[in-house]
Design a protein around this motif. Structure first.
Motif, PDB file in Angstrom:
ATOM      1  N   LEU A  80       0.832  -1.209   0.000  1.00  0.00           N
ATOM      2  CA  LEU A  80       0.000   0.000   0.000  1.00  0.00           C
ATOM      3  C   LEU A  80       0.862   1.252   0.000  1.00  0.00           C
ATOM      4  O   LEU A  80       0.581   2.225  -0.703  1.00  0.00           O
ATOM      5  CB  LEU A  80      -0.889   0.025   1.249  1.00  0.00           C
ATOM      6  N   TYR A  81       1.905   1.216   0.816  1.00  0.00           N
ATOM      7  CA  TYR A  81       2.811   2.368   0.921  1.00  0.00           C
ATOM      8  C   TYR A  81       3.459   2.672  -0.427  1.00  0.00           C
ATOM      9  O   TYR A  81       3.426   3.811  -0.901  1.00  0.00           O
ATOM     10  CB  TYR A  81       3.866   2.055   1.980  1.00  0.00           C
ATOM     11  N   ARG A 132      -7.699   3.600  -1.836  1.00  0.00           N
ATOM     12  CA  ARG A 132      -8.785   2.722  -2.263  1.00  0.00           C
ATOM     13  C   ARG A 132      -8.442   1.968  -3.545  1.00  0.00           C
ATOM     14  O   ARG A 132      -8.623   0.760  -3.640  1.00  0.00           O
ATOM     15  CB  ARG A 132     -10.073   3.533  -2.456  1.00  0.00           C
ATOM     16  N   ASP A 133      -7.919   2.727  -4.521  1.00  0.00           N
ATOM     17  CA  ASP A 133      -7.513   2.086  -5.778  1.00  0.00           C
ATOM     18  C   ASP A 133      -6.454   1.031  -5.524  1.00  0.00           C
ATOM     19  O   ASP A 133      -6.499  -0.063  -6.093  1.00  0.00           O
ATOM     20  CB  ASP A 133      -6.935   3.130  -6.742  1.00  0.00           C
ATOM     21  N   ALA A 134      -5.518   1.398  -4.652  1.00  0.00           N
ATOM     22  CA  ALA A 134      -4.421   0.482  -4.367  1.00  0.00           C
ATOM     23  C   ALA A 134      -4.962  -0.801  -3.750  1.00  0.00           C
ATOM     24  O   ALA A 134      -4.544  -1.903  -4.125  1.00  0.00           O
ATOM     25  CB  ALA A 134      -3.420   1.141  -3.427  1.00  0.00           C
ATOM     26  N   MET A 135      -5.908  -0.667  -2.830  1.00  0.00           N
ATOM     27  CA  MET A 135      -6.500  -1.846  -2.184  1.00  0.00           C
ATOM     28  C   MET A 135      -7.142  -2.764  -3.226  1.00  0.00           C
ATOM     29  O   MET A 135      -6.974  -3.979  -3.205  1.00  0.00           O
ATOM     30  CB  MET A 135      -7.572  -1.422  -1.172  1.00  0.00           C
TER      31      MET A 135
END
Lengths: 307, 444
Positions: free
Chosen positions: A95-96, A106-109
């Protein structure tokens, strides 16, 4: 269409010249192999593309316009010297890194969920990186590289640390990314994978680009009239009747069929050779040998040595 | 800038959530309290055991004059009993035997016989009792010899104890009651705290940079952010960790001392008096003096400019921290392993160590040339100036020192950024000083 190009790029570290007037042009949707011996300047060029260092002079273009600082968000880079924070949890870390590439949490998740399921590594989310094996870490690292759906991907020795099964998985993922429209710059010393993957290559040696072109064309270009003949029959009578238009490079005898490598000299043709051979032995196969990228690499770099 | 924020957040969160940080932060004040409060507490607590000491007074001087206290009783015994007791003290009700020979006036020696090791307090008590009785006797004999009327009262009246009231005249001529002692204590505490904080958090920056380099994650990160942003994110994130720890400590210290304040007086008045009476016979007088002294301390405390001190503390902490942590960060970027760290950290730590040495001097002589110069030199000023501030420092010196500090840390951050940028991507060989110098000239 060309996605990225470098024109007359020069980089010096004080008196040491790392790159001198290097030009490359990477077509959109292709896999571009960046080759060269250790210390030739490949990593410097890659770092320049990633804007980690700036060139002393030269132009860099991305999608037909000068490369901008924000373009780092459109580039994914898997460096040769790579790693992760050992004590940080896998999910948190991914995520970082995604957020540093400009993605929203959110997109990353969402993307991470997709990739973790695809690579079958969802249970690792809360594990610390140090608990994973090296191959597992490489998978996580690969996901972090492609997560933000970059238009340009740069892989520096991507297969190191992978077992053959996972290397194959990775290779297929790279090809899929290319098919979906991503452009890939691929740097490696593994010439077999270059032949397999790269549409186009450039070879850099001692800070200069010394070879550039489509992979197949280059191999054709470096063929040196060598044919491999598989035959049954007497080697002695074959050599006696071959004449001096050919040079036998090697003969590998075996019980079923012998293998012969022949190089043409004095402008004779394959048909002449074949005709000559037919009278003395039984031909099983007759192939022109196209040099491997490995042979091309060694030849070009050796010839480029001073003296 | 948004990316620096993400970095700061990570640097901060990973450290603050670490078990070692939480434990250390919570434990430190408790340990400190234990070290300072516990001995006082124990001193007021201990010795509730009642002991009876048999006294054989061969000289006959002390008979009936040894005063028993709550826990120590003196019981005089005749010679026959003493002889008997000496052989079987174990089975008797006595804790110890005090044997005073007839020759005590000339030899000043007595014997305390016991089965066990005699507690220090008991020995002290007997020592004081006997000495003061003998002294009193000798005195009155002398006084009698001199035959001056009312000599005893006159001598008593001649006892003097000068108290120096230090008063500082302010810029506008107003007078402040000042206390050198309080200024010393405050200066010492704040100076030392800055030193410790710079050291702990500066090396934390160094280790953080080395971690990223050793993990090989650094190249991944700097393909998204500029090396300078990564360095500053780390420095700021760790500074916030330090400030968090400091804030927690302040809250905990205040809490503990409030608790302790309500806790110690409760049980101590008469015991404290006892304690004092044991060490000084004129307990009553001292007590009065003590309480007025306490009041004085409070009035002096209120004259100290705490907002200035606290404000300066934060300024010099942050300034000094930025200066040193950037250098520590540069060192961390230049080396590959912990073993190589020594050679490069030494030049960074030497000025800090000098600062702490100068601090010892500055505390006794805050206006001296050493204190003056070292409180202006940016590498030592955070520590040395903090020592001087409670004593009062002319405004121009303070401002000059601050300006120099700011200018220097901008310089060191710039230099460190240059070294860092190149260092983090260099693997395998330990750079020489000359190479570090060359890195400064590389174009980014």
């Amino acid at each position: 269409m060309e996605l990225f190009s470098a024109h007359d790029v020069v980089k010096n570290y004080n008196k040491f010249r790392a790159l001198s007037e290097v030009n490359i042009s990477v077509a959109e949707g292709s896999i571009f192999g960046l080759l060269g011996p250790n210390g030739a300047g490949k990593t410097t060029l890659i770092r320049i593309i990633n804007q980690i260092t700036a060139p002393d002079s030269g132009k860099l273009e991305f999608k037909g316009r000068p490369l901008k600082a924000e373009d780092v968000f459109r580039i994914g880079y898997l460096p040769e010297e790579r790693g992760l924070y050992k004590k940080m949890k896998v999910g948190e870390q991914a995520l970082y890194l995604a957020q540093l590439k400009g993605m929203s949490r959110r997109d990353a998740m969402k993307q991470l969920k997709y990739w973790f399921e695809k690579f079958d590594i969802t249970p690792w989310w809360d594990k610390k990186v140090m608990e994973l094996s090296k191959g597992m870490q490489q998978k996580v690292q690969f996901i972090c590289t492609v997560l933000h759906q970059p238009e340009l991907l740069i892989f520096d020795e991507p297969f190191s640390g992978f077992d053959p099964i996972n290397a194959d998985l990775l290779k297929n993922e790279i090809l899929k990314l290319r098919d979906k429209g991503a452009t890939i710059i691929f740097s490696t010393h593994n010439m077999a994978s270059v032949e397999e993957l790269c549409d186009h290559i450039a070879l850099i040696d001692k800070s200069k680009k010394i070879l550039d072109g489509p992979t197949q064309e280059i191999r054709q270009q470096y063929k040196s009239n060598i044919f491999e003949v598989e035959y049954r029959g007497d080697y002695e009578s074959l050599t006696r009747n071959l004449g001096n238009a050919y040079q036998i490079l090697r003969n590998e005898p075996s019980e079923t069929a012998h293998k012969l490598a022949v190089q043409f000299v004095n402008g004779s043709t394959p048909n002449e050779l074949l005709r000559g051979l037919l009278e003395h032995v039984e031909i099983l196969s007759f192939n022109e040998i196209i040099p491997s990228m490995n042979d091309v690499f060694i030849k070009v770099v050796t010839e480029n040595k001073p003296n | 800038m948004k990316k620096v924020g993400i970095i700061i957040k990570r640097e901060y969160n990973t450290r603050v959530k670490k078990k070692s940080f939480i434990i250390l932060t919570l434990l430190m004040p408790v340990l400190f309290a234990a070290v300072t409060i516990l001995p006082t507490y124990l001193a007021t607590m201990n010795d509730t055991e009642e002991r009876t000491v048999a006294v054989y007074d061969g000289s006959g001087i002390f008979l009936g004059r040894l005063e028993s206290t709550e826990y120590t009783k003196f019981h005089f015994i005749p010679k026959e009993e003493y002889d008997k007791l000496r052989d079987n003290l174990k089975d008797s009700k006595y804790y110890a035997i005090l044997a005073i020979p007839p020759s005590v006036v000339t030899t000043n020696n007595v014997e305390l016989l016991s089965e066990k090791n005699v507690p220090f307090d008991l020995k002290n008590n007997i020592d004081h009792n006997l000495s003061s009785i003998l002294e009193k006797d000798k005195r009155s004999a002398l006084l009698k010899e001199a035959a001056v009327p009312d000599l005893e009262q006159k001598l008593e009246a001649a006892r003097t104890n000068i108290h120096v009231n230090t008063i500082r005249i302010g810029d506008k001529g107003e007078e402040h009651k000042s206390s050198t002692e309080i200024a010393m204590v405050l200066g010492y505490i704040f100076g030392f705290m800055i030193y410790i904080f710079i050291f702990i958090y500066g090396t934390m920056v160094m280790r953080g940079v080395m971690e990223e380099k050793q993990n090989r994650i650094v190249e991944v990160i700097i393909s998204s952010v500029k090396p300078f942003e990564l360095m500053m994110g780390k420095i700021v994130g760790i500074a916030l960790v330090g400030l968090t720890q400091f804030a927690i400590w302040v809250v905990l210290f205040i809490g503990i001392f409030q608790a302790a304040k309500g806790f110690i007086p409760d049980m101590s008045p008469e015991q404290a008096q006892n304690l004092m009476a044991q060490s000084q016979m004129s307990g009553q007088m001292e007590n009065v003096a003590q309480s007025s002294q306490m009041q004085e301390i409070f009035s002096m405390m209120s004259s100290i400019n705490f907002p200035l001190i606290i404000g300066c503390f934060f300024f010099f902490f942050i300034g000094g921290y930025l200066l040193y942590s950037s250098l520590f960060g540069a060192v961390g970027s230049a080396i590959d392993s912990e073993e190589d760290a020594q050679q490069f950290t030494l030049p960074v730590t030497i000025p800090l160590i000098i600062a702490i040495i100068v601090m010892m001097n500055a505390i006794t002589n805050p206006e001296g040339p050493i204190a003056f110069w070292f409180s202006l030199i940016p590498f030592t000023s955070p520590v040395v100036m903090m020592v001087r501030i409670p004593f009062g420092v002319p405004a121009w010196e303070l401002i000059l020192s601050m300006v120099l500090l700011v200018a220097t840390f901008i310089g060191t951050v710039w230099v460190a950024g240059k070294i860092y940028r190149t260092g983090i991507l260099m693997y395998g060989k330990k750079p020489t000083w000359k190479e570090l110098g060359k890195w400064l000239t590389y174009r980014s």
